[in-house]
Design a protein around this motif. Structure first.
Motif, PDB file in Angstrom:
ATOM      1  N   MET A 316      66.337 -10.475 -93.479  1.00  0.00           N
ATOM      2  CA  MET A 316      66.773  -9.974 -94.783  1.00  0.00           C
ATOM      3  C   MET A 316      66.346  -8.542 -95.084  1.00  0.00           C
ATOM      4  O   MET A 316      66.168  -8.157 -96.219  1.00  0.00           O
ATOM      5  CB  MET A 316      66.294 -10.891 -95.913  1.00  0.00           C
ATOM      6  CG  MET A 316      67.031 -12.208 -95.921  1.00  0.00           C
ATOM      7  SD  MET A 316      66.850 -13.054 -97.469  1.00  0.00           S
ATOM      8  CE  MET A 316      65.337 -13.917 -97.187  1.00  0.00           C
ATOM      9  N   GLN A 319      69.682  -6.503 -92.358  1.00  0.00           N
ATOM     10  CA  GLN A 319      70.078  -7.348 -91.235  1.00  0.00           C
ATOM     11  C   GLN A 319      71.600  -7.495 -91.263  1.00  0.00           C
ATOM     12  O   GLN A 319      72.161  -7.781 -92.322  1.00  0.00           O
ATOM     13  CB  GLN A 319      69.424  -8.709 -91.467  1.00  0.00           C
ATOM     14  CG  GLN A 319      69.416  -9.629 -90.300  1.00  0.00           C
ATOM     15  CD  GLN A 319      68.732 -10.938 -90.680  1.00  0.00           C
ATOM     16  OE1 GLN A 319      68.729 -11.354 -91.836  1.00  0.00           O
ATOM     17  NE2 GLN A 319      68.174 -11.579 -89.696  1.00  0.00           N
ATOM     18  N   ASN A 331      72.525  -7.888 -94.999  1.00  0.00           N
ATOM     19  CA  ASN A 331      71.615  -8.672 -95.822  1.00  0.00           C
ATOM     20  C   ASN A 331      70.310  -7.900 -95.977  1.00  0.00           C
ATOM     21  O   ASN A 331      69.480  -7.865 -95.081  1.00  0.00           O
ATOM     22  CB  ASN A 331      71.394 -10.030 -95.154  1.00  0.00           C
ATOM     23  CG  ASN A 331      70.489 -10.926 -95.991  1.00  0.00           C
ATOM     24  OD1 ASN A 331      69.993 -10.506 -97.036  1.00  0.00           O
ATOM     25  ND2 ASN A 331      70.277 -12.144 -95.524  1.00  0.00           N
ATOM     26  N   ASP A 332      70.159  -7.273 -97.138  1.00  0.00           N
ATOM     27  CA  ASP A 332      68.931  -6.544 -97.451  1.00  0.00           C
ATOM     28  C   ASP A 332      68.352  -7.149 -98.726  1.00  0.00           C
ATOM     29  O   ASP A 332      67.810  -6.458 -99.586  1.00  0.00           O
ATOM     30  CB  ASP A 332      69.248  -5.048 -97.616  1.00  0.00           C
ATOM     31  CG  ASP A 332      68.001  -4.179 -97.455  1.00  0.00           C
ATOM     32  OD1 ASP A 332      67.076  -4.589 -96.724  1.00  0.00           O
ATOM     33  OD2 ASP A 332      67.955  -3.095 -98.056  1.00  0.00           O
ATOM     34  N   ALA A 333      68.500  -8.470 -98.815  1.00  0.00           N
ATOM     35  CA  ALA A 333      68.203  -9.177-100.064  1.00  0.00           C
ATOM     36  C   ALA A 333      66.747  -9.591-100.170  1.00  0.00           C
ATOM     37  O   ALA A 333      66.380 -10.331-101.071  1.00  0.00           O
ATOM     38  CB  ALA A 333      69.088 -10.415-100.171  1.00  0.00           C
ATOM     39  N   TYR A 334      65.906  -9.115 -99.243  1.00  0.00           N
ATOM     40  CA  TYR A 334      64.511  -9.529 -99.297  1.00  0.00           C
ATOM     41  C   TYR A 334      63.856  -9.043-100.585  1.00  0.00           C
ATOM     42  O   TYR A 334      63.128  -9.768-101.245  1.00  0.00           O
ATOM     43  CB  TYR A 334      63.735  -8.997 -98.093  1.00  0.00           C
ATOM     44  CG  TYR A 334      62.264  -9.217 -98.257  1.00  0.00           C
ATOM     45  CD1 TYR A 334      61.741 -10.508 -98.192  1.00  0.00           C
ATOM     46  CD2 TYR A 334      61.395  -8.172 -98.550  1.00  0.00           C
ATOM     47  CE1 TYR A 334      60.403 -10.740 -98.392  1.00  0.00           C
ATOM     48  CE2 TYR A 334      60.053  -8.398 -98.754  1.00  0.00           C
ATOM     49  CZ  TYR A 334      59.563  -9.679 -98.665  1.00  0.00           C
ATOM     50  OH  TYR A 334      58.231  -9.907 -98.878  1.00  0.00           O
ATOM     51  N   LEU A 439      74.139  -6.774 -99.596  1.00  0.00           N
ATOM     52  CA  LEU A 439      73.426  -7.644-100.543  1.00  0.00           C
ATOM     53  C   LEU A 439      72.036  -7.073-100.755  1.00  0.00           C
ATOM     54  O   LEU A 439      71.249  -6.963 -99.812  1.00  0.00           O
ATOM     55  CB  LEU A 439      73.285  -9.064 -99.971  1.00  0.00           C
ATOM     56  CG  LEU A 439      74.569  -9.788 -99.567  1.00  0.00           C
ATOM     57  CD1 LEU A 439      74.227 -11.156 -98.967  1.00  0.00           C
ATOM     58  CD2 LEU A 439      75.495  -9.950-100.763  1.00  0.00           C
ATOM     59  N   LYS A 440      71.755  -6.691-101.994  1.00  0.00           N
ATOM     60  CA  LYS A 440      70.476  -6.021-102.248  1.00  0.00           C
ATOM     61  C   LYS A 440      69.965  -6.361-103.641  1.00  0.00           C
ATOM     62  O   LYS A 440      70.621  -6.060-104.640  1.00  0.00           O
ATOM     63  CB  LYS A 440      70.689  -4.506-102.129  1.00  0.00           C
ATOM     64  CG  LYS A 440      69.457  -3.679-102.405  1.00  0.00           C
ATOM     65  CD  LYS A 440      68.564  -3.653-101.200  1.00  0.00           C
ATOM     66  CE  LYS A 440      67.292  -2.883-101.450  1.00  0.00           C
ATOM     67  NZ  LYS A 440      66.276  -3.187-100.436  1.00  0.00           N
ATOM     68  N   GLU A 448      70.868 -13.699-100.883  1.00  0.00           N
ATOM     69  CA  GLU A 448      71.337 -14.206 -99.587  1.00  0.00           C
ATOM     70  C   GLU A 448      72.124 -15.511 -99.746  1.00  0.00           C
ATOM     71  O   GLU A 448      72.889 -15.887 -98.854  1.00  0.00           O
ATOM     72  CB  GLU A 448      70.166 -14.390 -98.617  1.00  0.00           C
ATOM     73  CG  GLU A 448      69.183 -15.520 -98.951  1.00  0.00           C
ATOM     74  CD  GLU A 448      68.186 -15.131-100.039  1.00  0.00           C
ATOM     75  OE1 GLU A 448      68.292 -14.019-100.595  1.00  0.00           O
ATOM     76  OE2 GLU A 448      67.311 -15.963-100.335  1.00  0.00           O
ATOM     77  N   ARG A 449      71.949 -16.191-100.900  1.00  0.00           N
ATOM     78  CA  ARG A 449      72.733 -17.410-101.172  1.00  0.00           C
ATOM     79  C   ARG A 449      74.227 -17.151-101.024  1.00  0.00           C
ATOM     80  O   ARG A 449      75.003 -18.036-100.690  1.00  0.00           O
ATOM     81  CB  ARG A 449      72.489 -17.873-102.620  1.00  0.00           C
ATOM     82  CG  ARG A 449      71.166 -18.547-102.849  1.00  0.00           C
ATOM     83  CD  ARG A 449      70.993 -18.867-104.311  1.00  0.00           C
ATOM     84  NE  ARG A 449      70.853 -17.654-105.126  1.00  0.00           N
ATOM     85  CZ  ARG A 449      71.044 -17.605-106.433  1.00  0.00           C
ATOM     86  NH1 ARG A 449      71.436 -18.666-107.101  1.00  0.00           N
ATOM     87  NH2 ARG A 449      70.870 -16.469-107.086  1.00  0.00           N
ATOM     88  N   ILE A 451      75.908 -15.575 -98.886  1.00  0.00           N
ATOM     89  CA  ILE A 451      76.457 -15.749 -97.536  1.00  0.00           C
ATOM     90  C   ILE A 451      76.854 -17.204 -97.320  1.00  0.00           C
ATOM     91  O   ILE A 451      77.978 -17.503 -96.908  1.00  0.00           O
ATOM     92  CB  ILE A 451      75.436 -15.298 -96.465  1.00  0.00           C
ATOM     93  CG1 ILE A 451      75.081 -13.823 -96.678  1.00  0.00           C
ATOM     94  CG2 ILE A 451      75.985 -15.533 -95.060  1.00  0.00           C
ATOM     95  CD1 ILE A 451      74.017 -13.298 -95.742  1.00  0.00           C
TER      96      ILE A 451
END
Ligand code: ATP
Ligand code: MG
Length: 458
Positions: A316, A319, A331-334, A439-440, A448-449, A451
Motif C-alpha cells: 500500500m 503499489q 494503491n498508496d492508501a497506507y 488511491l490515497k 484499499e477497500r 479494489i
C-alpha cells in the motif's frame, strides 16, 4: 536472544531472583503473541492492566515475568523480577542487549518514507548480509526496544525505523539504538500539532544524530533547506545529502515509471541507472539512501543494482495493482499527509501508464489547525487538464470538494462523506476506459477497500 534471568537482572541492576538460571529467549508484552521462553512484560495502562495476564503468560510458556513494584499480588511460585517501571525496564534491557551486539545499526526517520526507506535499505543489504528490520511500524519507545531485543545475536545489519510525535523522542530512540548510519528521508507536515512548525519538525527529526556513533554518518534529504542548520554540527564527511538538488552528494537525475516500477538515473557518488519495483520519484529518492548505505557496506554498484531490482516493499505504498478491465490501481492508501499526497499526485500527473486518470483522495487525519487549509490547498494540485476525474472520501474532504466545484465538470467530481458506494459506482462506470486510479488517504479511511469492492461488483 538467549540470556539467563540472572543476566537480565544484572542489566537492570537488580538482585538475582529465585529461579534466576531460567533461560530467556525473547520478550513479550502481549500474551496473544507470546512465545515459549519469553520474558513477559506487563504494563499498567489506563484501560487494561497487563499484570492480570501474567498467569496466562506462564500457561503459554513464559520463562519469567517482570512485575511493577507496588502492584499487589506478585506471584511467588514463578521467576519474577520486581521493577520500578516495566517500560523503563524494557528500554534498559534493549540498551544493554544492543551494547552486546556487533550488528551495524541503521536508524531511519523522516516525516514520510520511513518504512519505504527501511525496506529499500534492508532489501539492498539482505542478499549479501544477515539483515533484520523493524516489523511493520514498531518504531516508538516500545516498538524500538522490542525490535532490538528480537534481533538474533548474529545479525550483521539492523535497519530500524524511528518515529515520533514530539521533541526528545527521536533523541531517546537514537541514544538507545546508537546507530552507525542515520537517515532523514524528508520533512513534511505530519505532527505539526505537537511541533508547531516545519522548523520544529526538522529540529525534532535531526535529533537522530544524538546517538550517532562517533564514526557514524547521516544521510539526509538534501532538498530540504530546513535541515541545513542541524547538519552543520556534524563533521562535513559525516553529513551526506541526497536528492535532486545540485549540491547533493548523490543526485537523482530522472525517474521514469514503468508497469514494473521505476527506472532512475543517478550521478555523484554513484553513477548509472537503477530500477526499483515501486512507483514514484519520491521512492526513487528514498532508494538513494539505500545506495549510499549499500556502498558504506562495501557493495559494488552492480551488487546494489541487482538487489534493488527485487526489493520487497511493505504494501500500500505506491503499489501497482491490476484492476478489472485493464484498469491499473496505484494503491498508496497506507497513509496520507499533504507532502505525500502531493508526491503521489505529481506522479500520476506525469505518468503515461494510462490515458485516463482518476484520483481517489481520502481524508488526511491528525493535521490539527492545518486541517482546513491542508485539504483546501490540494485544489491547486488538481487540474482537469491533468486528471480526468476526482473522487473525494470523508468529511474533511468536503473542504477540497468546495474548492473543486466548478473547476471540474460535475460528472467528473464526486464527494462522499461516509458511504463509499457513490465512489465505487463512479469508478465502475469508467472501467471500460482502462483508467489509472490512484488511491490515497489516511489509514483510517482504508481506501484499499475500493479494489475489492470494484472487483465484486463485476
Ligand atoms: P508512518 O509515519 O506512518 O510510519 P512512513 O514515514 O513510514 O509513515 P511510508 O509508510 O514509507 O512512510 O510511506 C508513507 C507515504 O509517504 C506513502 O504514501 C509513500 O508513497 C509516501 N512517501 C514515501 N517516501 C516519500 C518521500 N520521500 N516524500 C514524500 N512522500 C513519500
Ligand atoms: Mg512507517
Amino acid at each position: 536472544m538467549k540470556r539467563t534471568l540472572n543476566e537480565i537482572a544484572d542489566w537492570l541492576s537488580l538482585p538475582h531472583p529465585t529461579g534466576g538460571t531460567a533461560a530467556v529467549t525473547g520478550v513479550s508484552i502481549d500474551t496473544r503473541t507470546l512465545n515459549k521462553g519469553d520474558l513477559f512484560i506487563p504494563f499498567k495502562g489506563d484501560q487494561a492492566d497487563g499484570h492480570r495476564f501474567v498467569r496466562q503468560a506462564f500457561d503459554k510458556g513464559a520463562a519469567a515475568t517482570l512485575w511493577q513494584k507496588g502492584v499487589p499480588g506478585a506471584p511467588e511460585d514463578v521467576p519474577v523480577l520486581i521493577v520500578e517501571d516495566p517500560e523503563q525496564a524494557l528500554q534498559q534491557m534493549a540498551r544493554r542487549y544492543r551494547g552486546e551486539l556487533d550488528a551495524v545499526i541503521i536508524g531511519i526517520t523522516g516525516s514520510n518514507g520511513k518504512t519505504s526507506t527501511k525496506d529499500l535499505v534492508a532489501g539492498t543489504l539482505s542478499p549479501y548480509f544477515r539483515v533484520r528490520k523493524t516489523e511493520g511500524n514498531y518504531n516508538n519507545q516500545l516498538g524500538l526496544p522490542l525490535t532490538i531485543l528480537s534481533l538474533p545475536e548474529d545479525t550483521e545489519y539492523a535497519v530500524l525505523e524511528m518515529g515520533m510525535s514530539g521533541f526528545g523522542e527521536i533523541s531517546f530512540l537514537s541514544a538507545l539504538a546508537r546507530p552507525k548510519y542515520a537517515v532523514i528521508t524528508n520533512i513534511g507536515e505530519a505532527h505539526m500539532q505537537d511541533l508547531g512548525s516545519r522548523e520544529g519538525i526538522a529540529k525534532a527529526k535531526s535529533e537522530i544524530t544524538d546517538g550517532l556513533q562517533p564514526d557514524g554518518k547521516l544521510f539526509y534529504d538534501g532538498d530540504e533547506p530546513l535541515l541545513g542548520p542541524h547538519v552543520e554540527t556534524l563533521p562535513e564527511s559525516a553529513a551526506v545529502p541526497f536528492g535532486e538538488g545540485e549540491t547533493c552528494s548523490l543526485r537523482l537525475l530522472s525517474a521514469e515509471p514503468s508497469e514494473a516500477g521505476s527506472v532512475f538515473r543517478t550521478t555523484g557518488l554513484a553513477e548509472g541507472e537503477f530500477m526499483i519495483p515501486v512507483l514514484g520519484a519520491h521512492q526513487a529518492k528514498n532508494a538513494l539512501a539505500a545506495i549510499l548505505i549499500g556502498r558504506e557496506a562495501g557493495l559494488t554498484d552492480d551488487q546494489i543494482r541487482e538487489a534493488l531490482k527485487s526489493v520487497e516493499l511493505t504494501g500500500m505504498r505506491m503499489q501497482t495493482v491490476e484492476g478489472p478491465n485493464g484498469s491499473l490501481f496505484i494503491n498508496d492508501a497506507y497513509n496520507a499527509a499533504p507532502t505525500s499526497v502531493r508526491a503521489a499526485l505529481g506522479f500520476v500527473r506525469s505518468s503515461a501508464l494510462r490515458n485516463e486518470k482518476w484520483v481517489v483522495l481520502g481524508d488526511m487525519l491528525e493535521l490539527g489547525a492545518l486541517e482546513v487549509p491542508a485539504h483546501e490547498g490540494l485544489a491547486e494540485e488538481l487540474d482537469p487538464a491533468d486528471f480526468d476525474g476526482v473522487c473525494l472520501y470523508g468529511p474533511r474532504m468536503a473542504h477540497l470538494f468546495r474548492k473543486l466545484e466548478g473547476k471540474f465538470p460535475a460528472d467528473r467530481l464526486v464527494w462522499s462523506g461516509e458511504d463509499l458506494s457513490p465512489i465505487t459506482g463512479k469508478l465502475q462506470s469508467r472501467l471500460g476506459h482502462a483508467p489509472l486510479i490512484l488511491l490515497k488517504g489516511s489509514r483510517g479511511m482504508a481506501l484499499e477497500r475500493i479494489i475489492g469492492e470494484l472487483a465484486d461488483t463485476l
